[in-house]
Design a protein around this motif. Sequence first.
Motif, mmCIF file in Angstrom:
data_model
loop_
_atom_site.group_PDB
_atom_site.id
_atom_site.type_symbol
_atom_site.label_atom_id
_atom_site.label_comp_id
_atom_site.label_asym_id
_atom_site.label_seq_id
_atom_site.Cartn_x
_atom_site.Cartn_y
_atom_site.Cartn_z
ATOM 1 N N MET A 45 0.837 -1.205 0.000
ATOM 2 C CA MET A 45 0.000 0.000 0.000
ATOM 3 C C MET A 45 0.872 1.255 0.000
ATOM 4 O O MET A 45 0.574 2.224 -0.708
ATOM 5 C CB MET A 45 -0.939 0.018 1.211
ATOM 6 C CG MET A 45 -2.124 -0.901 1.079
ATOM 7 S SD MET A 45 -3.224 -0.457 -0.280
ATOM 8 C CE MET A 45 -3.793 1.148 0.237
ATOM 9 N N ALA A 46 1.931 1.241 0.783
ATOM 10 C CA ALA A 46 2.841 2.389 0.834
ATOM 11 C C ALA A 46 3.491 2.608 -0.532
ATOM 12 O O ALA A 46 3.647 3.760 -0.971
ATOM 13 C CB ALA A 46 3.902 2.170 1.910
ATOM 14 N N ALA A 47 3.856 1.521 -1.207
ATOM 15 C CA ALA A 47 4.467 1.648 -2.535
ATOM 16 C C ALA A 47 3.478 2.239 -3.536
ATOM 17 O O ALA A 47 3.848 3.088 -4.357
ATOM 18 C CB ALA A 47 4.949 0.277 -3.022
ATOM 19 N N GLY A 52 1.806 5.602 -7.155
ATOM 20 C CA GLY A 52 0.526 5.804 -7.809
ATOM 21 C C GLY A 52 -0.038 4.520 -8.400
ATOM 22 O O GLY A 52 0.653 3.523 -8.552
ATOM 23 N N ILE A 53 -1.312 4.570 -8.737
ATOM 24 C CA ILE A 53 -1.995 3.427 -9.343
ATOM 25 C C ILE A 53 -1.466 3.190 -10.757
ATOM 26 O O ILE A 53 -1.364 2.069 -11.220
ATOM 27 C CB ILE A 53 -3.520 3.665 -9.385
ATOM 28 C CG1 ILE A 53 -4.087 3.748 -7.969
ATOM 29 C CG2 ILE A 53 -4.236 2.607 -10.189
ATOM 30 C CD1 ILE A 53 -4.105 2.441 -7.234
ATOM 31 N N LEU A 54 -1.129 4.269 -11.443
ATOM 32 C CA LEU A 54 -0.556 4.180 -12.782
ATOM 33 C C LEU A 54 0.906 4.597 -12.717
ATOM 34 O O LEU A 54 1.267 5.525 -11.991
ATOM 35 C CB LEU A 54 -1.303 5.094 -13.754
ATOM 36 C CG LEU A 54 -2.770 4.783 -13.995
ATOM 37 C CD1 LEU A 54 -3.395 5.854 -14.879
ATOM 38 C CD2 LEU A 54 -2.939 3.406 -14.625
ATOM 39 N N ILE A 55 1.726 3.898 -13.480
ATOM 40 C CA ILE A 55 3.140 4.276 -13.560
ATOM 41 C C ILE A 55 3.460 4.626 -15.008
ATOM 42 O O ILE A 55 2.844 4.120 -15.942
ATOM 43 C CB ILE A 55 4.069 3.156 -13.038
ATOM 44 C CG1 ILE A 55 3.836 1.851 -13.801
ATOM 45 C CG2 ILE A 55 3.901 2.959 -11.551
ATOM 46 C CD1 ILE A 55 4.843 0.765 -13.497
ATOM 47 N N GLU A 56 4.397 5.499 -15.178
ATOM 48 C CA GLU A 56 4.787 5.956 -16.511
ATOM 49 C C GLU A 56 5.813 4.978 -17.086
ATOM 50 O O GLU A 56 6.787 4.622 -16.431
ATOM 51 C CB GLU A 56 5.383 7.364 -16.408
ATOM 52 C CG GLU A 56 5.416 8.120 -17.692
ATOM 53 C CD GLU A 56 4.052 8.306 -18.331
ATOM 54 O OE1 GLU A 56 3.945 8.080 -19.544
ATOM 55 O OE2 GLU A 56 3.083 8.665 -17.624
ATOM 56 N N LEU A 70 -0.744 -6.716 -4.500
ATOM 57 C CA LEU A 70 -1.520 -6.320 -3.325
ATOM 58 C C LEU A 70 -2.838 -7.086 -3.281
ATOM 59 O O LEU A 70 -3.235 -7.595 -2.225
ATOM 60 C CB LEU A 70 -1.775 -4.816 -3.320
ATOM 61 C CG LEU A 70 -2.689 -4.299 -2.206
ATOM 62 C CD1 LEU A 70 -2.062 -4.533 -0.831
ATOM 63 C CD2 LEU A 70 -2.992 -2.828 -2.412
ATOM 64 N N HIS A 71 -3.498 -7.189 -4.391
ATOM 65 C CA HIS A 71 -4.766 -7.914 -4.456
ATOM 66 C C HIS A 71 -4.571 -9.382 -4.064
ATOM 67 O O HIS A 71 -5.339 -9.927 -3.267
ATOM 68 C CB HIS A 71 -5.359 -7.815 -5.864
ATOM 69 C CG HIS A 71 -6.611 -8.594 -6.036
ATOM 70 N ND1 HIS A 71 -7.796 -8.247 -5.430
ATOM 71 C CD2 HIS A 71 -6.860 -9.736 -6.728
ATOM 72 C CE1 HIS A 71 -8.725 -9.139 -5.740
ATOM 73 N NE2 HIS A 71 -8.176 -10.042 -6.535
ATOM 74 N N GLN A 72 -3.533 -10.012 -4.591
ATOM 75 C CA GLN A 72 -3.260 -11.419 -4.265
ATOM 76 C C GLN A 72 -2.953 -11.590 -2.783
ATOM 77 O O GLN A 72 -3.460 -12.511 -2.138
ATOM 78 C CB GLN A 72 -2.097 -11.940 -5.103
ATOM 79 C CG GLN A 72 -2.408 -12.062 -6.574
ATOM 80 C CD GLN A 72 -1.178 -12.351 -7.408
ATOM 81 O OE1 GLN A 72 -0.046 -12.308 -6.925
ATOM 82 N NE2 GLN A 72 -1.397 -12.632 -8.685
#
Length: 104
Positions: A45-47, A52-56, A70-72
């Motif tokens: 979560m901290a990462a 962000g949810i999206l990365i460039e 995280l979901h797993q």
Amino acid sequence: MDERVDEMMESLECCLDGLTGAERSMTEEMLRTFCWYSVKTDDLMAAIEQDGILIETARGPKPNPVNQVLHQYTQRKGDCYQKVLKSVSKSGKVAVDKIAQFVR
């Protein structure tokens, strides 16, 4: 192993007091696994909060792969919680309430 897992385990060990023998050993191992997943989901979560949810990427924004992990881990943490809760409930309501504090 992570010190945070040990600290969390230490604070929850009292929940195992009503258990004996193989049931205690198995529940203790599952509780340790639950603690590990709890610590790791906090890290993930901290990462996500940092990156962000999206990365460039070179091809443009993409979903952060950490979100899938995280979901797993959250799923596995929930599975562990259900198993631990089933055994610990034999120790009484105080033990159940103590473990419930760590579910986020």
